[in-house]
Motif scaffolding. Structure first.
Motif, mmCIF file in Angstrom:
data_model
loop_
_atom_site.group_PDB
_atom_site.id
_atom_site.type_symbol
_atom_site.label_atom_id
_atom_site.label_comp_id
_atom_site.label_asym_id
_atom_site.label_seq_id
_atom_site.Cartn_x
_atom_site.Cartn_y
_atom_site.Cartn_z
ATOM 1 N N GLY A 286 0.810 -1.215 0.000
ATOM 2 C CA GLY A 286 0.000 0.000 0.000
ATOM 3 C C GLY A 286 0.840 1.260 0.000
ATOM 4 N N GLN A 287 1.941 1.249 0.762
ATOM 5 C CA GLN A 287 2.829 2.401 0.775
ATOM 6 C C GLN A 287 3.486 2.633 -0.583
ATOM 7 O OE1 GLN A 287 5.303 1.207 4.168
ATOM 8 N NE2 GLN A 287 4.610 3.017 5.260
ATOM 9 N N ALA A 288 3.755 1.551 -1.287
ATOM 10 C CA ALA A 288 4.423 1.664 -2.592
ATOM 11 C C ALA A 288 3.425 1.703 -3.744
ATOM 12 C CB ALA A 288 5.389 0.493 -2.770
ATOM 13 N N ARG A 289 2.139 1.848 -3.442
ATOM 14 C CA ARG A 289 1.110 1.741 -4.475
ATOM 15 C C ARG A 289 1.309 2.737 -5.610
ATOM 16 N NH1 ARG A 289 -3.820 4.343 -5.030
ATOM 17 N NH2 ARG A 289 -3.495 5.358 -3.020
ATOM 18 N N LEU A 290 1.588 3.992 -5.277
ATOM 19 C CA LEU A 290 1.753 4.993 -6.327
ATOM 20 C C LEU A 290 2.964 4.693 -7.202
ATOM 21 C CD1 LEU A 290 0.898 8.360 -4.553
ATOM 22 C CD2 LEU A 290 -0.591 6.747 -5.719
ATOM 23 N N ALA A 291 4.036 4.235 -6.576
ATOM 24 C CA ALA A 291 5.227 3.891 -7.351
ATOM 25 C C ALA A 291 4.955 2.701 -8.267
ATOM 26 C CB ALA A 291 6.390 3.581 -6.413
ATOM 27 N N ILE A 292 4.219 1.709 -7.766
ATOM 28 C CA ILE A 292 3.882 0.533 -8.579
ATOM 29 C C ILE A 292 3.024 0.954 -9.767
ATOM 30 C CG2 ILE A 292 2.683 -1.671 -8.616
ATOM 31 C CD1 ILE A 292 3.396 -1.968 -5.640
ATOM 32 N N LEU A 293 2.004 1.775 -9.507
ATOM 33 C CA LEU A 293 1.131 2.228 -10.583
ATOM 34 C C LEU A 293 1.896 3.074 -11.592
ATOM 35 C CD1 LEU A 293 -2.082 3.197 -8.573
ATOM 36 C CD2 LEU A 293 -1.821 1.277 -10.153
ATOM 37 N N GLY A 294 2.766 3.955 -11.097
ATOM 38 C CA GLY A 294 3.543 4.792 -12.006
ATOM 39 C C GLY A 294 4.460 3.972 -12.891
ATOM 40 N N GLY A 295 5.171 3.010 -12.288
ATOM 41 C CA GLY A 295 6.038 2.152 -13.077
ATOM 42 C C GLY A 295 5.253 1.294 -14.050
ATOM 43 N N ALA A 296 4.100 0.795 -13.605
ATOM 44 C CA ALA A 296 3.281 -0.062 -14.459
ATOM 45 C C ALA A 296 2.752 0.687 -15.671
ATOM 46 C CB ALA A 296 2.117 -0.647 -13.652
ATOM 47 N N VAL A 297 2.370 1.938 -15.490
ATOM 48 C CA VAL A 297 1.846 2.685 -16.633
ATOM 49 C C VAL A 297 2.958 2.989 -17.629
ATOM 50 C CG1 VAL A 297 2.101 5.088 -15.850
ATOM 51 C CG2 VAL A 297 0.142 4.441 -17.231
ATOM 52 N N LEU A 298 4.180 3.212 -17.147
ATOM 53 C CA LEU A 298 5.308 3.367 -18.067
ATOM 54 C C LEU A 298 5.539 2.086 -18.857
ATOM 55 C CD1 LEU A 298 8.013 5.362 -16.055
ATOM 56 C CD2 LEU A 298 6.667 6.142 -17.996
ATOM 57 N N VAL A 299 5.459 0.951 -18.183
ATOM 58 C CA VAL A 299 5.608 -0.335 -18.863
ATOM 59 C C VAL A 299 4.546 -0.484 -19.950
ATOM 60 C CG1 VAL A 299 5.374 -2.839 -18.590
ATOM 61 C CG2 VAL A 299 6.725 -1.529 -16.952
ATOM 62 N N LEU B 274 -3.506 6.038 -19.038
ATOM 63 C CA LEU B 274 -3.206 7.151 -18.137
ATOM 64 C C LEU B 274 -4.406 7.493 -17.262
ATOM 65 C CD1 LEU B 274 -1.197 9.470 -20.555
ATOM 66 C CD2 LEU B 274 -0.303 8.311 -18.537
ATOM 67 N N PHE B 275 -5.597 7.470 -17.855
ATOM 68 C CA PHE B 275 -6.808 7.771 -17.075
ATOM 69 C C PHE B 275 -7.032 6.704 -16.013
ATOM 70 C CE2 PHE B 275 -11.366 7.223 -16.336
ATOM 71 C CZ PHE B 275 -11.713 8.504 -15.916
ATOM 72 N N GLY B 276 -6.834 5.442 -16.383
ATOM 73 C CA GLY B 276 -7.006 4.368 -15.413
ATOM 74 C C GLY B 276 -6.023 4.464 -14.273
ATOM 75 N N GLU B 277 -4.778 4.818 -14.592
ATOM 76 C CA GLU B 277 -3.768 4.972 -13.537
ATOM 77 C C GLU B 277 -4.115 6.127 -12.614
ATOM 78 O OE1 GLU B 277 -0.232 6.832 -11.742
ATOM 79 O OE2 GLU B 277 -1.441 7.624 -13.392
ATOM 80 N N SER B 278 -4.625 7.218 -13.196
ATOM 81 C CA SER B 278 -4.994 8.378 -12.388
ATOM 82 C C SER B 278 -6.152 8.045 -11.454
ATOM 83 C CB SER B 278 -5.376 9.541 -13.308
ATOM 84 O OG SER B 278 -5.777 10.666 -12.564
ATOM 85 N N ALA B 279 -7.117 7.277 -11.969
ATOM 86 C CA ALA B 279 -8.257 6.896 -11.129
ATOM 87 C C ALA B 279 -7.836 5.928 -10.031
ATOM 88 C CB ALA B 279 -9.352 6.271 -11.992
#
Length: 524
Positions: free
Chosen positions: A162-175, A226-231
Motif C-alpha cells: 500500500g505504501q508503494a502503491r503509487l510507485a507501482i502504478l507509475g512504473g506499471a503505466v510506463l511499462v 493514463l486515465f485508469g492509472e490516475s483513477a
C-alpha cells in the motif's frame, strides 16, 4: 510567468505528432477511417496489443515489486551488487533481447515469446520507483499493523504494498506505454500488434491513412491507460504522513530462504541479461561468412553517441520547467499540462517521425528533413516523459525552505536557482539524461526514417544486418549497444540506490531533522 511560457512551448513541441494524426484523420475523412478501423484485422491486432500489454504489465509489476522488496527490505547477501544487476537489463535494447533469444531458440515466436522478452526487458521500470519508495517508507506503519495482530503476509500486502502503491502504478503505466509502442522485438518474434502494422502499412503498403488510423487507436489506448492509472491512484499518500520516525526499516533476515531468494534473483538476471548477452558473445566468437557489405562500427558508435547525448541534454533541459511547475505549483492546469506530455510514449516512433516530417515539408520547405537536428528533436520528444519522471523526482526532494531562505536574503531567484536548487537536483538531471540517452541510443523506427543518408547508428546497422540474416555481423553492433548501455544503467542503479541513503539498522537516519518526506519517485 516565464516558467509557464517555457513549459507551454515545450508541451506544444511534444504534442506536434498528435496534431499530425488529427490533421491526417481530417484529410482522410471518417468514412475512410470507418472502413480501416472496423474490420477483422483491426480486431485481431487490438486483441493482440491489449492482451500483451496487460500480461506484460502485470508480470513486470510483480517481478519489479518483489525484487525491490528483497533488495531493500531484507539482509540480502551482496545487496549492492543485486541493486545494480537487476537494473542493467533496462539498458539493453528490447530488439537485442529478442535477437539473443531468437538466435538461441529459432522456434521462439508468438504471444508468449513476446511476453517473455518484454517482461525481462521492462521490469526495471517498476523496480526503480518501487525500490526508492520502499526505502523512503515510514516503518512505523508496518510496526503498528503487526502490533494490532495483522500477520506478516497481510502486513506486506496491505501496508508495504500500500505504501508503494503509487510507485507501482507509475512504473506499471510506463511499462504499458512502452509495450504499446514497441516494434523491433515483435517484428523479430513474428507477433503482430498495432505498432507492427503501422510500420507495415507505411513502409510496405505505402498506406499512410491506414498507418494513422492504427496510430489513433494506440493514442486512445495510451489515454485510457493514463486515465485508469490516475483513477487508481486516487488521493492517497505513500510518503510519511507527518514528522514520522526519522529512520529506515530494519532489514529482515532471510534465514533458510536465503538460497531460494538468491537463486530467484540469479535466475532473473540470467534470463534478462545472461541469455541475450551470452548469445551475442557466442555469435561474435563463432563468426561466419556473409555476402552483406559491412559498415563502420566505429562510425555508427560515434553517431549513436552524438545523437543520443544531444537528445538527452535537450529533453532534460525541456523537462526542468515542467517539473518545477509540477512540484512547486501543483494546480489542475499544471497537472493536465504535465500528463498530456506522457501520452507521447504510446505513439509509435514512426508516427512521431512522420509528424515532424510533415511539419518540415509543409511549413519549413523541407529544410530539416533527414538532418541531425530533426533526428535529435524527435528523440527528445519521444522520450521526454522519461526525463520528466527523474527531474520531477529530484525537484520534489529539493527542500523548498533553502530557496525561501535565499530569497529572504534578497538574492535574485535566478541566482538562488543556480547556486542552491541546481546543485541539489543535479543527480536527478544526470539520471534523466541517462534514461533518455539509453532510450535514444536504441531507438529504431524513427531513426530508419529520419537518419541522414550518410550516417548509421548502431540500432540501424544492427537492423540492416539482422534483416539480411547476417547474424554474426548483427552481433557486433548489438554487443556495442550492450556495452554502451551498461554504464548509464550502472549510474542509474547507483543513483536510485542512494536516494535516500539506506541504513542497515533501525536507528535514526543521519541527515536533516525529521520532517515530511516526498515520495522518492512516482513516475506519473
Amino acid at each position: 510567468m516565464v516558467l509557464v511560457i517555457i513549459a507551454v512551448l515545450v508541451s506544444i513541441a511534444i504534442v506536434i505528432p498528435l496534431l499530425f494524426l488529427l490533421v491526417q484523420a481530417g484529410q482522410v475523412g471518417w468514412a475512410s477511417l470507418d472502413r480501416l478501423l472496423f474490420r477483422h484485422l483491426t480486431g485481431t491486432l487490438l486483441w493482440n496489443t491489449i492482451s500483451l500489454t496487460v500480461v506484460v504489465t502485470v508480470l513486470a509489476a510483480i517481478i519489479g515489486t518483489v525484487s525491490a522488496w528483497f533488495v531493500e527490505r531484507t539482509k540480502l547477501p551482496g545487496r549492492s551488487f543485486w541493486a545494480v544487476a537487476v537494473v542493467i537489463p533496462l539498458g539493453i535494447p528490447d530488439f537485442v533481447v529478442s535477437f539473443g533469444w531468437h538466435s538461441l531458440f529459432p522456434a521462439l515466436a508468438g504471444f508468449w515469446a513476446a511476453v517473455l522478452v518484454m517482461t525481462l526487458a521492462v521490469y526495471p521500470l517498476v523496480y526503480l520507483p518501487v525500490a526508492a519508495s520502499l526505502r523512503n517508507a515510514d516503518p512505523a506503519q508496518e510496526e503498528v499493523a503487526r502490533s494490532l495482530g495483522l500477520g506478516r503476509y497481510k502486513t506486506f500486502w496491505r501496508v508495504t504494498v500500500g505504501q508503494a502503491r503509487l510507485a507501482i502504478l507509475g512504473g506499471a503505466v510506463l511499462v504499458g506505454l512502452v509495450v504499446l509502442a514497441e516494434f523491433g522485438s515483435f517484428e523479430i518474434l513474428g507477433f503482430n500488434t498495432l505498432t507492427t502494422e503501422v510500420f507495415t502499412e507505411y513502409t510496405v503498403g505505402f498506406n499512410q491513412p491506414a498507418a494513422c488510423a492504427f496510430s489513433l487507436i494506440l493514442v486512445l489506448l495510451g489515454a485510457m491507460l493514463l486515465f485508469g492509472e490516475s483513477a487508481a491512484r486516487g488521493r492517497g499518500r505513500t510518503a510519511r504522513m507527518g514528522s514520522g520516525a526519522a529512520r529506515r526499516s530494519r532489514p529482515r533476515p532471510l534465514g533458510r530462504t536465503t538460497p531460494l531468494v538468491l537463486g530467484g534473483l540469479g535466475l532473473l538476471v540470467f534470463l534478462a541479461l545472461g541469455v541475450p548477452v551470452g548469445e551475442i558473445i557466442h555469435l561474435l566468437i563463432q563468426g561466419g561468412a556473409s555476402t552483406y557489405p559491412t559498415a563502420s562500427l566505429l562510425g555508427a558508435t560515434g553517431y549513436t553517441f552524438l545523437y543520443s547525448a544531444s537528445a538527452g541534454l535537450l529533453a532534460t533541459a525541456g523537462a526542468l520547467p515542467i517539473a518545477l511547475l509540477s512540484v512547486r505549483h501543483s494546480r489542475r492546469p499544471v497537472r493536465i499540462l504535465e500528463r498530456s506530455n506522457m501520452i507521447i510514449l504510446a505513439v509509435p516512433g514512426l508516427v512521431i517521425a512522420l509528424g515532424f516530417t510533415y511539419l518540415t515539408n509543409h511549413y519549413l520547405d523541407s529544410r530539416f528533413y533527414q538532418t541531425p537536428v530533426l533526428l535529435v528533436v524527435t528523440y527528445a520528444v519521444m522520450f521526454f516523459p522519461m526525463a520528466v519522471v527523474s527531474v520531477r523526482a529530484a525537484v520534489a526532494r529539493s527542500p523548498l525552505g533553502l530557496e525561501e531562505v535565499g530569497s529572504s536574503l534578497g538574492v535574485p531567484k535566478i541566482v538562488v536557482f543556480w547556486r542552491v536548487t541546481l546543485p541539489l537536483i543535479g543527480p536527478g538531471l544526470a539520471a534523466a539524461f541517462c534514461l533518455v540517452f539509453l532510450e535514444a541510443a536504441t531507438e529504431l523506427t524513427a531513426t530508419l526514417v529520419l537518419i541522414p543518408t550518410s550516417a548509421q547508428t548502431l540500432a540501424t546497422q544492427f537492423w540492416n544486418y539482422q534483416q539480411n540474416i547476417s547474424y554474426s555481423l548483427a552481433a557486433r553492433p548489438a554487443a556495442m549497444l550492450v556495452l554502451i548501455a551498461a554504464v548509464p544503467s550502472y549510474v542509474l542503479g547507483r543513483w536510485f540506490d542512494r536516494l535516500p541513503s539506506r541504513t542497515s539498522t533501525g536507528g535514526p537516519a543521519p541527515g536533516p531533522a525529521p520532517g515530511p518526506t516526498p515520495s522518492t519517485m512516482v513516475p506519473l
